[in-house]
Motif scaffolding. Sequence first.
Motif, mmCIF file in Angstrom:
data_model
loop_
_atom_site.group_PDB
_atom_site.id
_atom_site.type_symbol
_atom_site.label_atom_id
_atom_site.label_comp_id
_atom_site.label_asym_id
_atom_site.label_seq_id
_atom_site.Cartn_x
_atom_site.Cartn_y
_atom_site.Cartn_z
ATOM 1 N N MET A 127 0.819 -1.204 0.000
ATOM 2 C CA MET A 127 0.000 0.000 0.000
ATOM 3 C C MET A 127 0.863 1.268 0.000
ATOM 4 N N ASN A 128 1.939 1.239 0.766
ATOM 5 C CA ASN A 128 2.770 2.436 0.875
ATOM 6 C C ASN A 128 3.401 2.833 -0.450
ATOM 7 N N HIS A 129 3.781 1.830 -1.264
ATOM 8 C CA HIS A 129 4.365 2.174 -2.555
ATOM 9 C C HIS A 129 3.326 2.819 -3.477
ATOM 10 N N ILE A 130 2.069 2.420 -3.327
ATOM 11 C CA ILE A 130 0.991 3.046 -4.106
ATOM 12 C C ILE A 130 0.818 4.498 -3.656
ATOM 13 N N LEU A 131 0.909 4.717 -2.358
ATOM 14 C CA LEU A 131 0.780 6.073 -1.826
ATOM 15 C C LEU A 131 1.903 6.968 -2.354
ATOM 16 N N ILE A 132 3.117 6.462 -2.379
ATOM 17 C CA ILE A 132 4.250 7.223 -2.919
ATOM 18 C C ILE A 132 4.006 7.537 -4.390
ATOM 19 N N GLU A 133 3.514 6.563 -5.127
ATOM 20 C CA GLU A 133 3.234 6.776 -6.544
ATOM 21 C C GLU A 133 2.165 7.850 -6.739
ATOM 22 N N LYS A 134 1.167 7.877 -5.871
ATOM 23 C CA LYS A 134 0.115 8.900 -5.959
ATOM 24 C C LYS A 134 0.697 10.291 -5.674
ATOM 25 N N TYR A 135 1.606 10.372 -4.711
ATOM 26 C CA TYR A 135 2.249 11.658 -4.435
ATOM 27 C C TYR A 135 3.071 12.108 -5.637
ATOM 28 N N LYS A 136 3.744 11.197 -6.282
ATOM 29 C CA LYS A 136 4.516 11.540 -7.474
ATOM 30 C C LYS A 136 3.595 11.979 -8.612
ATOM 31 N N GLN A 137 2.461 11.312 -8.761
ATOM 32 C CA GLN A 137 1.477 11.727 -9.769
ATOM 33 C C GLN A 137 0.964 13.127 -9.461
ATOM 34 N N PHE A 138 0.720 13.390 -8.193
ATOM 35 C CA PHE A 138 0.246 14.703 -7.770
ATOM 36 C C PHE A 138 1.265 15.778 -8.145
ATOM 37 N N HIS A 139 2.526 15.494 -7.899
ATOM 38 C CA HIS A 139 3.582 16.438 -8.267
ATOM 39 C C HIS A 139 3.616 16.652 -9.776
ATOM 40 N N THR A 140 3.452 15.601 -10.541
ATOM 41 C CA THR A 140 3.448 15.708 -12.003
ATOM 42 C C THR A 140 2.304 16.595 -12.476
ATOM 43 N N ILE A 141 1.140 16.455 -11.869
ATOM 44 C CA ILE A 141 -0.008 17.282 -12.225
ATOM 45 C C ILE A 141 0.281 18.753 -11.927
ATOM 46 N N ILE A 142 0.861 19.021 -10.762
ATOM 47 C CA ILE A 142 1.176 20.407 -10.399
ATOM 48 C C ILE A 142 2.207 20.980 -11.369
ATOM 49 N N GLU A 143 3.210 20.192 -11.721
ATOM 50 C CA GLU A 143 4.213 20.648 -12.687
ATOM 51 C C GLU A 143 3.566 20.952 -14.041
ATOM 52 N N SER A 144 2.604 20.131 -14.444
ATOM 53 C CA SER A 144 1.897 20.366 -15.707
ATOM 54 C C SER A 144 1.063 21.641 -15.632
ATOM 55 N N MET A 145 0.456 21.882 -14.479
ATOM 56 C CA MET A 145 -0.304 23.113 -14.287
ATOM 57 C C MET A 145 0.629 24.320 -14.354
ATOM 58 N N LEU A 146 1.786 24.186 -13.740
ATOM 59 C CA LEU A 146 2.779 25.249 -13.756
ATOM 60 C C LEU A 146 3.227 25.560 -15.182
ATOM 61 N N THR A 147 3.479 24.538 -15.954
ATOM 62 C CA THR A 147 3.863 24.716 -17.357
ATOM 63 C C THR A 147 2.741 25.388 -18.142
ATOM 64 N N ALA A 148 1.513 24.973 -17.901
ATOM 65 C CA ALA A 148 0.370 25.554 -18.607
ATOM 66 C C ALA A 148 0.246 27.046 -18.306
ATOM 67 N N VAL A 149 0.432 27.434 -17.046
ATOM 68 C CA VAL A 149 0.342 28.856 -16.689
ATOM 69 C C VAL A 149 1.476 29.637 -17.349
ATOM 70 N N ARG A 150 2.675 29.081 -17.304
ATOM 71 C CA ARG A 150 3.820 29.766 -17.927
ATOM 72 C C ARG A 150 3.607 29.982 -19.415
ATOM 73 N N GLN A 151 2.890 29.058 -20.064
ATOM 74 C CA GLN A 151 2.671 29.147 -21.506
ATOM 75 C C GLN A 151 1.302 29.742 -21.852
#
Length: 114
Positions: free
Chosen positions: A1-25
């Motif tokens: 379960m913990n590895h799934i939780l880590i993966e979800k946190y990484k996905q969350f970071h990826t989404i935020i990075e994508s949002m950041l890129t979208a705002v910059r562009q």
Amino acid sequence: MNHILIEKYKQFHTIIESMLTAVRQNEWQIFFALQTQYLTLSEYLSTYDITEILTEDRSQLRITLMESINDILNSQQQLSLLLKAQHTQLGKLIGETVDQQVKINHYHQIATLT
């Protein structure tokens, strides 16, 4: 379960990075589309108590989780700053538009008096 939780946190970071890129562009449609994923994943992550992981001394899981959380916080801070700047710029543009409309209305009133 913990590895799934880590993966979800990484996905969350990826989404935020994508949002950041979208705002910059200035790709606002992409930004708003990502908000749904952001909110869904944020809600999902908020249901888990991570205190057990965080209290483990020197565990790799704890280190990985802390790195993910740190990355998320840094990206969210950058995103907040960019959104604040965009909000300020939008407010300025709206103010200028209102001023121009008021001037046009005054000129129209003066023109109809003569």
